[in-house]
Design a protein around this motif. Sequence first.
Motif, PDB file in Angstrom:
ATOM      1  N   LEU A 127       0.820  -1.210   0.000  1.00  0.00           N
ATOM      2  CA  LEU A 127       0.000   0.000   0.000  1.00  0.00           C
ATOM      3  C   LEU A 127       0.855   1.261   0.000  1.00  0.00           C
ATOM      4  O   LEU A 127       0.517   2.245  -0.667  1.00  0.00           O
ATOM      5  CB  LEU A 127      -0.926  -0.001   1.221  1.00  0.00           C
ATOM      6  CG  LEU A 127      -2.141  -0.934   1.180  1.00  0.00           C
ATOM      7  CD1 LEU A 127      -2.864  -0.904   2.511  1.00  0.00           C
ATOM      8  CD2 LEU A 127      -3.085  -0.536   0.054  1.00  0.00           C
ATOM      9  N   SER A 128       1.957   1.247   0.743  1.00  0.00           N
ATOM     10  CA  SER A 128       2.832   2.420   0.797  1.00  0.00           C
ATOM     11  C   SER A 128       3.401   2.743  -0.580  1.00  0.00           C
ATOM     12  O   SER A 128       3.474   3.908  -0.980  1.00  0.00           O
ATOM     13  CB  SER A 128       3.962   2.179   1.790  1.00  0.00           C
ATOM     14  OG  SER A 128       3.466   1.974   3.090  1.00  0.00           O
ATOM     15  N   LYS A 134       0.896   7.426  -6.315  1.00  0.00           N
ATOM     16  CA  LYS A 134      -0.414   7.997  -6.671  1.00  0.00           C
ATOM     17  C   LYS A 134      -1.294   7.014  -7.441  1.00  0.00           C
ATOM     18  O   LYS A 134      -2.132   7.418  -8.248  1.00  0.00           O
ATOM     19  CB  LYS A 134      -0.240   9.282  -7.506  1.00  0.00           C
ATOM     20  CG  LYS A 134       0.679  10.318  -6.894  1.00  0.00           C
ATOM     21  CD  LYS A 134       0.145  10.852  -5.573  1.00  0.00           C
ATOM     22  CE  LYS A 134       1.050  11.939  -5.008  1.00  0.00           C
ATOM     23  NZ  LYS A 134       0.591  12.430  -3.691  1.00  0.00           N
ATOM     24  N   LYS A 135      -1.107   5.725  -7.188  1.00  0.00           N
ATOM     25  CA  LYS A 135      -1.926   4.695  -7.838  1.00  0.00           C
ATOM     26  C   LYS A 135      -3.037   4.290  -6.872  1.00  0.00           C
ATOM     27  O   LYS A 135      -2.979   3.251  -6.208  1.00  0.00           O
ATOM     28  CB  LYS A 135      -1.070   3.492  -8.220  1.00  0.00           C
ATOM     29  CG  LYS A 135       0.017   3.810  -9.235  1.00  0.00           C
ATOM     30  CD  LYS A 135       0.837   2.570  -9.577  1.00  0.00           C
ATOM     31  CE  LYS A 135       1.910   2.883 -10.602  1.00  0.00           C
ATOM     32  NZ  LYS A 135       2.734   1.687 -10.929  1.00  0.00           N
ATOM     33  N   ASN A 136      -4.062   5.141  -6.808  1.00  0.00           N
ATOM     34  CA  ASN A 136      -5.120   4.929  -5.824  1.00  0.00           C
ATOM     35  C   ASN A 136      -5.953   3.689  -6.115  1.00  0.00           C
ATOM     36  O   ASN A 136      -6.372   2.980  -5.195  1.00  0.00           O
ATOM     37  CB  ASN A 136      -6.019   6.163  -5.765  1.00  0.00           C
ATOM     38  CG  ASN A 136      -5.282   7.393  -5.275  1.00  0.00           C
ATOM     39  OD1 ASN A 136      -4.371   7.284  -4.466  1.00  0.00           O
ATOM     40  ND2 ASN A 136      -5.648   8.558  -5.772  1.00  0.00           N
ATOM     41  N   GLU A 137      -6.203   3.409  -7.377  1.00  0.00           N
ATOM     42  CA  GLU A 137      -6.995   2.224  -7.724  1.00  0.00           C
ATOM     43  C   GLU A 137      -6.257   0.947  -7.342  1.00  0.00           C
ATOM     44  O   GLU A 137      -6.861   0.006  -6.802  1.00  0.00           O
ATOM     45  CB  GLU A 137      -7.327   2.231  -9.214  1.00  0.00           C
ATOM     46  CG  GLU A 137      -8.254   3.365  -9.632  1.00  0.00           C
ATOM     47  CD  GLU A 137      -8.625   3.278 -11.103  1.00  0.00           C
ATOM     48  OE1 GLU A 137      -8.129   2.339 -11.785  1.00  0.00           O
ATOM     49  OE2 GLU A 137      -9.389   4.136 -11.570  1.00  0.00           O
ATOM     50  N   CYS A 140      -6.485   0.510  -3.611  1.00  0.00           N
ATOM     51  CA  CYS A 140      -7.801  -0.019  -3.196  1.00  0.00           C
ATOM     52  C   CYS A 140      -7.895  -1.518  -3.457  1.00  0.00           C
ATOM     53  O   CYS A 140      -8.414  -2.275  -2.617  1.00  0.00           O
ATOM     54  CB  CYS A 140      -8.916   0.719  -3.933  1.00  0.00           C
ATOM     55  SG  CYS A 140      -9.124   2.433  -3.432  1.00  0.00           S
ATOM     56  N   ARG A 141      -7.379  -1.950  -4.603  1.00  0.00           N
ATOM     57  CA  ARG A 141      -7.403  -3.388  -4.907  1.00  0.00           C
ATOM     58  C   ARG A 141      -6.526  -4.171  -3.932  1.00  0.00           C
ATOM     59  O   ARG A 141      -6.892  -5.264  -3.495  1.00  0.00           O
ATOM     60  CB  ARG A 141      -6.943  -3.624  -6.349  1.00  0.00           C
ATOM     61  CG  ARG A 141      -8.001  -3.329  -7.399  1.00  0.00           C
ATOM     62  CD  ARG A 141      -7.627  -3.923  -8.741  1.00  0.00           C
ATOM     63  NE  ARG A 141      -6.464  -3.262  -9.297  1.00  0.00           N
ATOM     64  CZ  ARG A 141      -6.516  -2.227 -10.131  1.00  0.00           C
ATOM     65  NH1 ARG A 141      -7.695  -1.723 -10.475  1.00  0.00           N
ATOM     66  NH2 ARG A 141      -5.423  -1.669 -10.603  1.00  0.00           N
ATOM     67  N   THR A 145      -7.728  -7.082  -1.442  1.00  0.00           N
ATOM     68  CA  THR A 145      -7.078  -8.398  -1.445  1.00  0.00           C
ATOM     69  C   THR A 145      -6.572  -8.762  -0.048  1.00  0.00           C
ATOM     70  O   THR A 145      -6.687  -9.913   0.384  1.00  0.00           O
ATOM     71  CB  THR A 145      -5.902  -8.397  -2.437  1.00  0.00           C
ATOM     72  OG1 THR A 145      -6.381  -8.041  -3.737  1.00  0.00           O
ATOM     73  CG2 THR A 145      -5.244  -9.768  -2.499  1.00  0.00           C
ATOM     74  N   GLY A 146      -6.020  -7.766   0.667  1.00  0.00           N
ATOM     75  CA  GLY A 146      -5.566  -8.028   2.037  1.00  0.00           C
ATOM     76  C   GLY A 146      -6.706  -8.429   2.946  1.00  0.00           C
ATOM     77  O   GLY A 146      -6.553  -9.320   3.797  1.00  0.00           O
ATOM     78  N   LEU A 147      -7.857  -7.780   2.792  1.00  0.00           N
ATOM     79  CA  LEU A 147      -9.016  -8.143   3.607  1.00  0.00           C
ATOM     80  C   LEU A 147      -9.459  -9.572   3.316  1.00  0.00           C
ATOM     81  O   LEU A 147      -9.780 -10.345   4.228  1.00  0.00           O
ATOM     82  CB  LEU A 147     -10.162  -7.164   3.333  1.00  0.00           C
ATOM     83  CG  LEU A 147     -11.463  -7.408   4.099  1.00  0.00           C
ATOM     84  CD1 LEU A 147     -11.229  -7.309   5.605  1.00  0.00           C
ATOM     85  CD2 LEU A 147     -12.530  -6.417   3.654  1.00  0.00           C
TER      86      LEU A 147
END
Length: 208
Positions: A127-128, A134-137, A140-141, A145-147
């Motif tokens: 995520l970092s 600046k790859k927000n999409e 989010c993916r 996936t982590g969840l």
Amino acid sequence: MGKSKKTQMETSSVKTKAAGETTAHGSGQAEDGRAGNGQIENSSAGGRRNGGSQNKMAVMPMNTLLLTMSVPLMLSLLVQSLYNIVDSIFVSRYSEQALTATSLVYAIQFLMIAVGVGTNVGLNSLLSRYVGAKKNEDACRAATTGLILNIASALIFSLVGIFFAKPIAGLMTSDPELKTLCIQYMQVCVIFCYGTFIQTQGCFMKKN
């Protein structure tokens, strides 16, 4: 005389043209300067407006950053460790065998914590990188996936606890009474372990 007058008139007209071009050039430079100043002011205003959305790792002081990132994680791990400590305090009032059972099952709890922390450390690193790029999409993916991975890990532990609690307890002790208590306590821990995994992910994602 006629030629000299004509020459003077031509010279004066050339000077007038040169003065006009100089004035026009100066006016153009002034307009360009005002436009440049306007662009600088607009960029500064945009920076001030977007200041709240900046990455805190790039703008926050080091000491404050360490506190805001480390304290939530330490508290999360402390709460997870307190699960077994609090259980031991109350179970010790029941019997010595029950206290021994909670101590033996703590190895399974620690394994769940290790899997949850290991999964979410990798997720936080991913995520970092995405947030920094600046790859927000993609971020989010990755979070989704982590969840899913955390829920899947919790499901695996639940199934193992339900169907393999007896063999695991048999590896821990040969005492029939202690084995029964281990099975009961282990099944409670693994069936309701979803909160442990989701809590750990929430703590790591708060950093971003």
